[in-house]
Write an enzyme that holds these catalytic residues in place. Structure first.
Site, short mmCIF file in Angstrom:
data_model
loop_
_atom_site.label_atom_id
_atom_site.label_comp_id
_atom_site.label_asym_id
_atom_site.label_seq_id
_atom_site.Cartn_x
_atom_site.Cartn_y
_atom_site.Cartn_z
CD GLU A 1 3.33 -2.84 8.84
OE1 GLU A 1 2.25 -2.36 8.46
OE2 GLU A 1 3.43 -3.76 9.69
NE ARG B 1 -5.88 3.18 0.41
CZ ARG B 1 -4.86 2.37 0.73
NH1 ARG B 1 -4.49 1.38 -0.04
NH2 ARG B 1 -4.23 2.52 1.86
CE LYS C 1 2.97 -2.71 2.19
NZ LYS C 1 3.16 -2.35 3.57
P1 ATP Z 1 -1.05 -2.09 2.13
O1 ATP Z 1 -2.48 -2.27 2.50
O2 ATP Z 1 -0.76 -2.43 0.74
O3 ATP Z 1 -0.13 -2.75 3.11
P2 ATP Z 1 -0.40 0.28 3.46
O4 ATP Z 1 -0.91 1.66 3.33
O5 ATP Z 1 -0.68 -0.43 4.73
O6 ATP Z 1 -0.83 -0.53 2.21
P3 ATP Z 1 2.30 1.02 3.89
O7 ATP Z 1 3.52 0.24 3.71
O8 ATP Z 1 1.89 1.40 5.26
O9 ATP Z 1 1.14 0.22 3.20
O10 ATP Z 1 2.29 2.29 2.93
C1 ATP Z 1 3.36 3.15 2.72
C2 ATP Z 1 2.82 4.41 2.08
O11 ATP Z 1 2.21 4.10 0.84
C3 ATP Z 1 1.76 5.05 2.94
O12 ATP Z 1 2.02 6.44 3.00
C4 ATP Z 1 0.48 4.75 2.22
O13 ATP Z 1 -0.45 5.75 2.46
C5 ATP Z 1 0.93 4.67 0.77
N1 ATP Z 1 0.03 3.82 0.00
C6 ATP Z 1 -0.29 2.54 0.23
N2 ATP Z 1 -1.20 2.09 -0.65
C7 ATP Z 1 -1.46 3.12 -1.50
C8 ATP Z 1 -2.32 3.30 -2.63
N3 ATP Z 1 -3.10 2.32 -3.08
N4 ATP Z 1 -2.32 4.50 -3.25
C9 ATP Z 1 -1.53 5.49 -2.80
N5 ATP Z 1 -0.71 5.40 -1.75
C10 ATP Z 1 -0.67 4.23 -1.09
MG MG Z 2 -0.01 -0.91 6.46
#
Ligand code: ATP
Ligand code: MG
Length: 557
Positions: A38, A263, A273
């Site tokens: 995202e 994760r 983020k």
């Molecule tokens: P954040 O909380 O940092 O915004 P998110 O999962 O909401 O994390 P996205 O941009 O939606 O962020 O994530 C893109 C991809 O990265 C998704 O497939 C998510 O599952 C993966 N991802 C995010 N954080 C991790 C992590 N700590 N370990 C492994 N994969 C991750």
């Molecule tokens: Mg997200």
């Protein structure tokens, strides 16, 4: 740009086993994965794990990976992030097959929603968010059906079109899936598919005022792109039935499958983020690429190499249960990567001037120094030596404890790559602070001359004073501390006040040529990288990537 090692066979994991079976059984012809960020912030090391997993998995089986922005929440998203994310993925060494945006599919998603309505599988609901939450039920209690659940298809089509048309304010109505309010899986209790948000989208502008929810947009986007294995993190496990429902009820041609893995969590940091943005917005760090940030851009600026991050991600593996990785484990991979590549030079971080009183005034010489004692191929360089040099303040003690082998009054030490010197006089200022040392050298003791009449116990590093290049050295500690007594505290109250320490010292004259991102091993101090943003022609800025040794044993990780 570094290129990822294509088709490199990494160790097995449960997702890879599924892929192997799917290919063997002919369930899929080609592996197509995607990385779906995202664009609401910069990528972090957790994303790196997901990027490596998706790209390397497809690559290993000659498949493809798309980069798809999950841009369904315009309020938080921005093109700055879209660009930064692409740069980071490329820098990590990966090349996507196609660059896509969930917003590319808004029209198709809308049409599929009409199909759901026509099939009686979706309805417009006028409950407030609060009422919807109250009626959703709990893990032990079923939810209650919305009074709007049995609206006619015609009424739903009319209202949904008017939602799109902009007739209603934000939050007035939503489109919900009609599934099962009594489902034991709360995600299946008539989840919201579309919401109204009169906000400007960074790509579609003001064309839309309704936006699809992640749980609806994601499976359909996967299906549209022909993704075969949609890999996400464990918290989406409960959403999988909804993922499958959406693909089936929307009658998508291709049927992607979702698989969840644990994760990545790392000690002494935050990794979302949302939190990282708070650090940036509140000025606690100097931007998303602050070298203390666990972002890809911060790590790149700090000096971590793409290779070391990929090795780390490969090594931690892919698991089904959550765990926390020690942040020092990453340091192991950067040391391994740079050990034989980085030039080993001398830098004085906290300088103390030394005058070698018996070295002729106005004279200087060049001394050969090996560039990497573990890699002869890196050759030798010449470093100047003269009557005035800088040594490390910590390498001198006026009243040393026993077993102190460095410089103290009357003691002799070896200057790395140069001569033996003996401390004769200590010069102090009016406050009694040591400001200079007067030493004598023994010309017979030149390094490499085979001198063996006597030995010294200490070797110290130095930089010749008249040619020395001034530099700032930025030394880091974790930005956030996870100490067990404070585990419950919000992260903003766990900020380490000592996360950044700046020392002003000197490096060897040949470092004048160093460019942003160049990496060095400074004798005894560790691995450093030239900071492209803060270095000036007058003064270089070095970020310490890692010290030379760690208390952490990676074999026990
Ligand atoms: P954040 O909380 O940092 O915004 P998110 O999962 O909401 O994390 P996205 O941009 O939606 O962020 O994530 C893109 C991809 O990265 C998704 O497939 C998510 O599952 C993966 N991802 C995010 N954080 C991790 C992590 N700590 N370990 C492994 N994969 C991750
Ligand atoms: Mg997200």
């Amino acid at each position: 740009m570094e290129k990822a090692v294509g088709n490199k066979t990494s160790s097995s994991n449960f997702i890879k086993n599924i892929v192997v079976e799917d290919l063997k059984e002919g369930r899929v012809k080609e592996i197509i994965t995607r990385f779906p960020p995202e664009p609401n912030g910069y990528l972090h090391i957790g994303h790196a794990k997901s990027i490596c997993l998706n790209f390397e998995l497809a690559d290993e089986f000659n498949g493809k990976t798309n980069l798809r922005f999950d841009d369904t929440n315009p309020v938080k998203e921005d093109t700055e992030y879209v660009e930064a994310i692409q740069e980071d993925v490329r820098w990590l060494g990966f090349d996507w097959e196609e660059l896509r945006f969930a917003s590319d599919y808004f029209e198709e998603l809308y049409n599929r929603a009409l199909l759901l309505i026509k099939k009686g599988k979706a309805y417009v609901c006028d409950l407030t968010a609060e009422q919807t939450r109250e009626m959703r039920g709990t893990l032990t209690e079923p939810g209650k059906e919305s009074p709007y659940r049995n609206r006619s298809v015609e009424e739903n089509l009319d209202l949904f079109a008017r939602m799109r048309g902009g007739e209603f304010p934000d939050g007035a109505r939503v489109l919900r899936a009609k599934i099962d309010m009594a489902s034991s899986n709360i995600t299946m209790r008539d989840p919201v598919l579309y919401r109204i948000s009169h906000s400007h989208h960074h790509r579609t502008g003001d064309a839309w005022c309704i936006y699809p929810m992640y749980d609806y947009a994601h499976p359909l986007s996967d299906a549209i792109e022909g993704i075969t294995h949609s890999i996400c993190t464990l918290e989406f496990e409960d959403h999988r039935p909804l993922y499958d429902w959406a693909v089936a009820e929307c009658e998508m041609e291709a049927v992607p499958r979702q698989y969840e893995f644990a994760r990545l969590n790392v000690t002494n940091t935050v990794m979302s983020k949302r939190y990282l943005k708070q650090l940036v917005d509140e000025g606690i760090v100097d931007g998303w690429d602050d070298p203390r940030m666990p972002t890809i851009s911060g790590m790149r600026r700090r000096g971590y190499t793409a290779e070391s991050i990929r090795s780390f991600c490969r090594e931690i593996g892919v698991a089904k249960s959550n765990s926390v990785v020690d942040e020092r484990y990453l340091d192991h991979f950067i040391r391994e990567d740079l050990k034989l590549k980085a030039l080993r030079t001398m830098a004085v971080l906290r300088p103390l001037k030394v005058v070698i009183t018996n070295y002729p005034e106005g004279q200087s010489e060049l001394l050969p120094a090996e560039n990497n004692s573990e890699n002869e191929e890196m050759g030798i360089r010449e470093i100047p030596f003269s009557r005035e040099i800088y040594i490390e303040r910590d390498d001198f003690m006026e009243n040393p404890p026993s077993k102190y082998f460095r410089l103290f009054p009357g003691n002799e030490v070896r200057l790395k790559h140069a001569y033996f010197i003996t401390c004769q006089d200590v010069i102090k200022d009016e406050n009694g602070e040591v400001v200079e040392l007067h030493c004598t050298y023994d010309p017979k003791t030149k390094s490499g001359s085979g001198f063996n009449e006597r030995k010294v116990k200490g070797t110290i590093h130095w930089v010749e004073a008249t040619h020395a290049v001034p530099a700032d050295f930025r030394l880091y500690e974790p930005l956030i501390v996870d100490n067990p007594e404070e585990a419950e505290k919000p992260f903003l109250e766990r900020i380490n006040p000592n996360s950044l320490e700046v020392q002003q010292g000197f490096v060897e004259p040949n470092m004048k040529e160093a460019a942003g991102g160049d990496k060095f091993q400074f004798f005894r101090h560790g691995y450093f990288s030239v900071d492209a943003k803060d270095s000036t022609p007058e003064k270089l800025a070095f970020n310490r990537i890692v010290s030379l040794k760690s208390s952490f044993d990676p074999s026990k990780a």
